[in-house]
Design a protein around this motif. Structure first.
Motif, PDB file in Angstrom:
ATOM      1  N   ARG A  92     -10.298  28.073  24.413  1.00 21.43           N
ATOM      2  CA  ARG A  92     -10.400  26.621  24.413  1.00 21.43           C
ATOM      3  C   ARG A  92     -11.203  26.027  25.533  1.00 21.43           C
TER       4      ARG A  92
ATOM      5  N   THR B  57     -11.418  22.557  13.300  1.00 22.24           N
ATOM      6  CA  THR B  57     -10.818  23.419  13.128  1.00 22.24           C
ATOM      7  C   THR B  57     -11.784  24.780  12.422  1.00 22.24           C
ATOM      8  N   ALA B  58     -11.388  25.962  12.711  1.00 20.76           N
ATOM      9  CA  ALA B  58     -12.237  26.885  12.118  1.00 20.76           C
ATOM     10  C   ALA B  58     -12.338  26.934  10.480  1.00 20.76           C
TER      11      ALA B  58
ATOM     12  N   LYS C  22     -12.101  24.269  17.536  1.00 17.95           N
ATOM     13  CA  LYS C  22     -10.532  24.644  18.112  1.00 17.95           C
ATOM     14  C   LYS C  22     -10.218  26.140  18.141  1.00 17.95           C
ATOM     15  N   ASP C  23      -9.931  26.643  19.233  1.00 16.10           N
ATOM     16  CA  ASP C  23      -9.405  27.717  19.548  1.00 16.10           C
ATOM     17  C   ASP C  23     -10.572  28.581  19.597  1.00 16.10           C
TER      18      ASP C  23
ATOM     19  N   ALA D  26      -7.985  32.374  11.507  1.00 14.41           N
ATOM     20  CA  ALA D  26      -8.094  31.827  10.174  1.00 14.41           C
ATOM     21  C   ALA D  26      -8.553  32.723   9.080  1.00 14.41           C
TER      22      ALA D  26
ATOM     23  N   GLU E 246     -12.318  24.074   8.662  1.00  8.63           N
ATOM     24  CA  GLU E 246     -13.407  22.965   8.343  1.00  8.63           C
ATOM     25  C   GLU E 246     -14.663  23.236   8.702  1.00  8.63           C
TER      26      GLU E 246
ATOM     27  N   GLY F  12      -9.619  31.351  17.306  1.00  4.60           N
ATOM     28  CA  GLY F  12      -9.094  30.435  15.946  1.00  4.60           C
ATOM     29  C   GLY F  12     -10.004  31.006  14.881  1.00  4.60           C
ATOM     30  N   TRP F  13     -11.436  31.481  14.775  1.00  5.81           N
ATOM     31  CA  TRP F  13     -11.888  31.839  13.743  1.00  5.81           C
ATOM     32  C   TRP F  13     -11.385  32.810  13.002  1.00  5.81           C
TER      33      TRP F  13
ATOM     34  N   ASN G 247     -18.551  26.183  20.734  1.00  6.71           N
ATOM     35  CA  ASN G 247     -17.326  27.146  20.741  1.00  6.71           C
ATOM     36  C   ASN G 247     -17.365  28.208  22.098  1.00  6.71           C
TER      37      ASN G 247
ATOM     38  N   HIS H   4     -12.094  17.782  18.075  1.00 12.47           N
ATOM     39  CA  HIS H   4     -12.457  19.331  17.542  1.00 12.47           C
ATOM     40  C   HIS H   4     -12.378  19.245  16.006  1.00 12.47           C
TER      41      HIS H   4
END
Length: 421
Positions: A198, A136-137, A220-221, A229, A139, A225-226, A194, A134
């Motif tokens: 999840r 992350t947002a 991720k998420d 963040a 990243e 998650g976006w 996305n 995955h």
């Protein structure tokens, strides 16, 4: 209410064990409470069917009248009312769980919260088993700023995508990913899949990886998650990943065939499907996993519209009778094969209707997807409240914590079994 037969928690446990043994048992487990109560505490494989929805939904969700049906509630008497209604409609093997869900818990059974829990649990276990990578947002946001060679594919429905989406993303519902991805990438492209949270991110990314693509990661998420963040989503977009070219389709067909061989996906012809649908001793679900637009344009009589990604996301809603057969249809077998591969790993006896049925089929355009429409109309929305940012943030955080924790319950529940391929 004296005419309603009851079943004990111990007897229900034995029915579950029979399903795990594959002894030919079928079981439709229903929860008769209203959706809000159901989402707080319920048995894992229970499908929510309040009394007000029985007449509209039950024929499609439990198509065989002599299917063993067990109905539960929280002690409020709803289960007995639904059992009597099913008897009036012609169902011949109905029982109420004696003592309801509290008796199940007292006997050592697990109770779960949330919706579509079997599928969400499965998604978490897929990530754990396959090591699905995955990003992350934060990243991904950096990759976008850097101009990295990537494509973001949103595996939710087009309606969900239109409501909110990751910048640069394209709508590509989960059942369409393998079919449409090849024309969007070259050897150096990274694919990011996305969804809102999840499950569909994980299953979508792993579908592509299982089909032979290496540079694929799940966000991720998802959109939650976006937002968590501190990043901004876009709204009102309708960019759809296009239909594949001839070369793209050829790549997709070869990839799907590889998955079919690894997971043991089998095909059936129209005659065999018709025989199964007419068979009295076993349930067969016939699901058309194409897009809603393709389904509406014409489908085979008896098919239920269930786009592949949504079907895997909500097996407890579409496929109520455990132990049943499932036959999946689309126009070229690609999405149906990928969907069947996941259902097989979830323990379903799943097949694909041989491609080519559209060429000489007599199609109908009736509203045979009313079951799906009814399901959508009463499902609680994902935790998202644009009117109150603090409430929304807390709800999203709690939701993601709940989803990640599902494998802990799975470890305590000896009536659940998945088989990965």
């Amino acid at each position: 209410m004296a005419d309603v037969r009851t079943i004990s928690a111990a007897e229900l446990t034995e029915l579950h064990r029979g399903l795990l043994r594959g002894d030919g048992t079928e079981l439709a487990l229903m929860d008769a409470r209203e959706p809000t109560e159901f989402t707080r505490r319920h048995l894992l494989y229970a499908a929510n069917l309040p009394l007000s929805h029985v007449g509209l939904e039950v024929a499609a969700r439990i198509p065989r009248l002599d299917t063993p049906v067990v109905i539960c509630d929280g002690g409020g008497g709803e289960a007995a009312a639904v059992a009597l209604e099913l008897t009036v409609l012609g169902y011949t093997d109905t029982a109420v769980l004696d003592g309801g869900i509290d008796a199940w818990a007292a006997a050592g059974g697990e109770l779960y919260s949330g919706i579509n829990v079997p599928s969400k649990l499965f998604g978490e276990l897929v990530e754990e088993h396959f090591g699905t990578p995955h990003v992350t947002a934060a990243e991904l946001a950096g990759w976008l700023v850097d101009g990295r060679d990537l494509v973001v594919l949103d595996s939710r429905t087009r309606r969900e995508f239109n409501r909110m989406s990751i910048p640069t993303g394209r709508s590509c519902p989960g059942g369409e990913l393998v079919r449409r991805v090849h024309d969007l990438i070259d050897d150096g492209t990274t694919v990011v899949v996305n969804c809102a949270g999840r499950t569909r991110s994980i299953l979508g990314a792993q579908s592509l990886r299982s089909a032979g693509l290496d540079r694929v990661v799940a966000l991720k998420d998802g959109t939650m998650g976006w937002e968590l963040a501190g990043l901004k989503l876009e709204h009102g977009r309708d960019e759809l990943a296009p239909e594949p070219s001839a070369a793209g389709r050829a790549h997709a067909e070869a990839a799907a065939q590889t998955v079919a061989e690894r997971c043991g996906v089998r095909t059936v012809d129209r005659d065999e499907l018709d025989d199964w649908l007419a068979e009295g001793g076993r349930t067969t679900y016939f699901m058309d996993v194409r897009t809603p637009e393709e389904f509406a344009a014409g489908h085979l009589t008896g098919a239920i519209g269930a786009p592949g990604g949504q079907l895997v996301q909500a097996t407890d809603e579409y496929l109520v009778t455990r132990g049943a057969r499932v036959v999946l249809a689309d126009h070229d077998g690609i999405g149906a094969t990928m969907t069947a591969s996941w259902l097989i790993q979830m323990g379903w006896d799943a097949y694909v209707l041989e491609p080519g049925w559209l060429e000489d089929a007599e199609l109908v355009t009736d509203n045979a997807d009313e079951t799906a429409a009814a399901i959508r109309s009463r499902q609680p929305p994902l935790p998202y409240d644009p009117e109150d940012a603090d409430v929304a943030r807390a709800a999203m955080e709690a939701y993601l914590v709940w989803e990640v924790a599902l494998p802990d319950q799975y470890a305590r529940d000896d009536l659940v079994e998945f088989r990965f391929c």
